[in-house]
Enzyme design. Structure first.
Site, mmCIF file in Angstrom:
data_model
loop_
_atom_site.group_PDB
_atom_site.id
_atom_site.type_symbol
_atom_site.label_atom_id
_atom_site.label_comp_id
_atom_site.label_asym_id
_atom_site.label_seq_id
_atom_site.Cartn_x
_atom_site.Cartn_y
_atom_site.Cartn_z
ATOM 1 C CB SER A 149 -0.872 0.019 1.262
ATOM 2 O OG SER A 149 -1.460 1.300 1.457
ATOM 3 C CE1 TYR A 164 -3.869 -2.350 5.103
ATOM 4 C CE2 TYR A 164 -3.218 -0.067 4.754
ATOM 5 C CZ TYR A 164 -3.687 -1.273 4.254
ATOM 6 O OH TYR A 164 -3.952 -1.399 2.914
HETATM 7 N N1 LIG Z 1 -8.534 -0.576 -2.049
HETATM 8 C C1 LIG Z 1 -7.531 0.216 -1.757
HETATM 9 O O1 LIG Z 1 -7.666 1.427 -1.819
HETATM 10 C C2 LIG Z 1 -6.208 -0.350 -1.336
HETATM 11 C C3 LIG Z 1 -5.133 0.513 -1.258
HETATM 12 C C4 LIG Z 1 -3.895 0.020 -0.901
HETATM 13 C C5 LIG Z 1 -3.738 -1.310 -0.626
HETATM 14 N N2 LIG Z 1 -4.805 -2.133 -0.702
HETATM 15 C C6 LIG Z 1 -4.565 -3.537 -0.417
HETATM 16 O O2 LIG Z 1 -5.073 -4.310 -1.480
HETATM 17 C C7 LIG Z 1 -5.508 -5.558 -1.008
HETATM 18 C C8 LIG Z 1 -6.934 -5.801 -1.450
HETATM 19 O O3 LIG Z 1 -7.754 -4.781 -0.896
HETATM 20 P P1 LIG Z 1 -9.235 -4.493 -1.444
HETATM 21 O O4 LIG Z 1 -9.463 -3.051 -1.277
HETATM 22 O O5 LIG Z 1 -9.421 -5.141 -2.763
HETATM 23 O O6 LIG Z 1 -10.088 -5.242 -0.333
HETATM 24 P P2 LIG Z 1 -11.511 -5.976 -0.419
HETATM 25 O O7 LIG Z 1 -12.004 -6.023 0.995
HETATM 26 O O8 LIG Z 1 -12.360 -5.390 -1.485
HETATM 27 O O9 LIG Z 1 -11.102 -7.416 -0.871
HETATM 28 C C9 LIG Z 1 -10.291 -8.155 -0.034
HETATM 29 C C10 LIG Z 1 -10.256 -9.559 -0.525
HETATM 30 O O10 LIG Z 1 -9.418 -10.250 0.378
HETATM 31 C C11 LIG Z 1 -10.124 -11.274 0.977
HETATM 32 N N3 LIG Z 1 -9.725 -11.359 2.345
HETATM 33 C C12 LIG Z 1 -9.706 -10.376 3.267
HETATM 34 N N4 LIG Z 1 -9.330 -10.883 4.437
HETATM 35 C C13 LIG Z 1 -9.093 -12.192 4.207
HETATM 36 C C14 LIG Z 1 -8.689 -13.258 5.005
HETATM 37 N N5 LIG Z 1 -8.460 -13.106 6.309
HETATM 38 N N6 LIG Z 1 -8.539 -14.486 4.451
HETATM 39 C C15 LIG Z 1 -8.784 -14.677 3.138
HETATM 40 N N7 LIG Z 1 -9.175 -13.715 2.327
HETATM 41 C C16 LIG Z 1 -9.326 -12.492 2.866
HETATM 42 C C17 LIG Z 1 -11.598 -10.949 0.843
HETATM 43 O O11 LIG Z 1 -12.354 -12.136 0.847
HETATM 44 C C18 LIG Z 1 -11.601 -10.234 -0.507
HETATM 45 O O12 LIG Z 1 -11.649 -11.176 -1.545
HETATM 46 C C19 LIG Z 1 -5.308 -5.530 0.497
HETATM 47 O O13 LIG Z 1 -4.073 -6.125 0.812
HETATM 48 C C20 LIG Z 1 -5.270 -4.052 0.812
HETATM 49 O O14 LIG Z 1 -4.554 -3.782 1.990
HETATM 50 C C21 LIG Z 1 -6.034 -1.700 -1.055
HETATM 51 O O1 LIG Z 2 -4.072 0.982 1.861
HETATM 52 C C1 LIG Z 2 -5.235 1.302 1.697
HETATM 53 O O2 LIG Z 2 -6.178 0.532 1.955
HETATM 54 C C2 LIG Z 2 -5.580 2.616 1.133
HETATM 55 O O3 LIG Z 2 -6.713 2.899 0.897
HETATM 56 C C3 LIG Z 2 -4.463 3.500 0.844
HETATM 57 C C4 LIG Z 2 -4.870 4.915 0.958
HETATM 58 O O4 LIG Z 2 -4.195 5.568 -0.076
HETATM 59 C C5 LIG Z 2 -4.536 5.463 2.321
HETATM 60 O O5 LIG Z 2 -5.254 4.790 3.330
HETATM 61 C C6 LIG Z 2 -4.685 6.941 2.449
HETATM 62 O O6 LIG Z 2 -3.800 7.393 3.428
#
Ligand SMILES: NC(=O)c1ccc[n+]([C@@H]2O[C@H](COP(=O)([O-])OP(=O)(O)OC[C@H]3O[C@@H](n4cnc5c(N)ncnc54)[C@H](O)[C@@H]3O)[C@@H](O)[C@H]2O)c1
Ligand SMILES: O=C(O)C(=O)C[C@H](O)[C@H](O)CO
Length: 260
Positions: A149, A164
């Site tokens: 992230s 996180y």
């Molecule tokens: N969406 C964002 O803005 C964003 C930004 C930065 C990083 N991320 C990272 O991207 C990844 C996906 O995030 P997202 O926004 O798509 O989330 P989301 O909640 O939409 O999807 C998460 C997925 O992970 C699965 N999951 C969550 N916890 C789990 C567990 N304990 N065991 C098995 N599966 C699990 C869920 O079933 C789902 O399929 C994460 O690692 C998150 O930290 C997301």
């Molecule tokens: O890591 C995440 O789930 C985010 O959504 C990243 C974002 O850019 C962040 O939380 C903003 O500071």
């Protein structure tokens, strides 16, 4: 071979954790579209079945495993099942992860810290050890892609949570160190650092904390959160021969958020 052919994933088998929704689903579908067969790990069996059906609709094989990767023993069992029943894996996307409503560090219970570390960091270690380790042992190279992230680089404001951010920064450190270890074996290890994307957690924040998300958008030079399908091509690049000389990289995709 033309340059676009180097992005093809025909004949590759890929495992993505958290593949049923959000960014994991978007990367799984992009890689299936590029030719890969996909094993999806997630917690919600119905959502997994829907994502598996979408992979099959693209003409690819799908294999769904319901497991909580935040539980290291369950995570290990899911990886072993994928290796035994789906077959040798060429590409691992460590995507599952998540955050909670942030608790100030001085008030954070140790148990909450541990849960977030297990979900966001230990799951990456366990899957990399088993699935990436099998790539090294097999001797045909491979790809590990870790979803960190931008919060590995900058503190979240009103979102995030220090457990996180610590976990995601450690994912980047683990990526670089493992990349060094496995470079000679042709197994590349890279990290994707997304900024804010419109997946379920941020949609919920939009409803419950609209001012936080509005402020967040004001701080993104492109002026908006990303759409999940905007991350798919980056996953195809990192999964494919196109990225074969890249390892240990931490690629930011954030609409410019970390520029200001
Ligand atoms: N969406 C964002 O803005 C964003 C930004 C930065 C990083 N991320 C990272 O991207 C990844 C996906 O995030 P997202 O926004 O798509 O989330 P989301 O909640 O939409 O999807 C998460 C997925 O992970 C699965 N999951 C969550 N916890 C789990 C567990 N304990 N065991 C098995 N599966 C699990 C869920 O079933 C789902 O399929 C994460 O690692 C998150 O930290 C997301
Ligand atoms: O890591 C995440 O789930 C985010 O959504 C990243 C974002 O850019 C962040 O939380 C903003 O500071």
């Amino acid at each position: 071979m033309g340059v676009l052919d180097r992005f093809r994933l025909t004949g590759k088998r890929l495992l993505v954790t958290g593949g049923s929704r959000g960014l994991g689903r978007a990367m799984a579908l992009a890689c299936a579209d590029a030719g890969a067969d996909i094993a999806l790990v997630g917690r919600d069996p119905d959502a997994l079945d829907r994502a598996a059906a979408e992979v099959r609709a693209l003409g690819r094989e799908a294999f769904a495993i319901a497991a909580d990767v935040g539980d290291p023993a369950a995570c290990e069992a899911a990886c072993r099942r994928a290796l035994d029943e789906f077959g040798p894996i060429d590409v691992l996307i460590n995507n599952a992860g998540g955050r909670r409503v942030p608790t100030p560090t001085a008030e954070m219970p140790l148990e909450t810290w541990r849960q977030l570390i297990d979900l966001n960091l230990t799951s990456v270690f366990v899957c990399t050890k088993l699935v990436g380790g099998a790539m090294v042992e097999r001797g045909r190279g491979g790809r590990v892609i870790n979803v960190a992230s931008v919060n590995a680089l900058v503190a979240g404001r009103g979102i995030g949570g220090r457990h996180y951010e610590a976990a995601k920064a450690a994912v980047v450190g683990f990526t670089r160190a493992t990349a060094a270890d496995w470079a000679a074996a042709g197994v590349t290890v890279n990290a994707i650092l997304p900024g804010g994307f419109l997946t379920d957690p941020n949609r919920k924040w939009q409803q419950t904390h609209p001012a936080v998300i509005a402020e967040f958008e004001r701080n993104i030079p492109m002026g908006r959160l990303g759409e999940p399908d905007e991350i798919g091509p980056l996953a195809v690049y990192l999964a494919s021969d196109a990225s074969r000389y890249m390892t240990g990289a931490a690629l930011v995709i954030d609409g410019g958020y970390t520029l200001w």
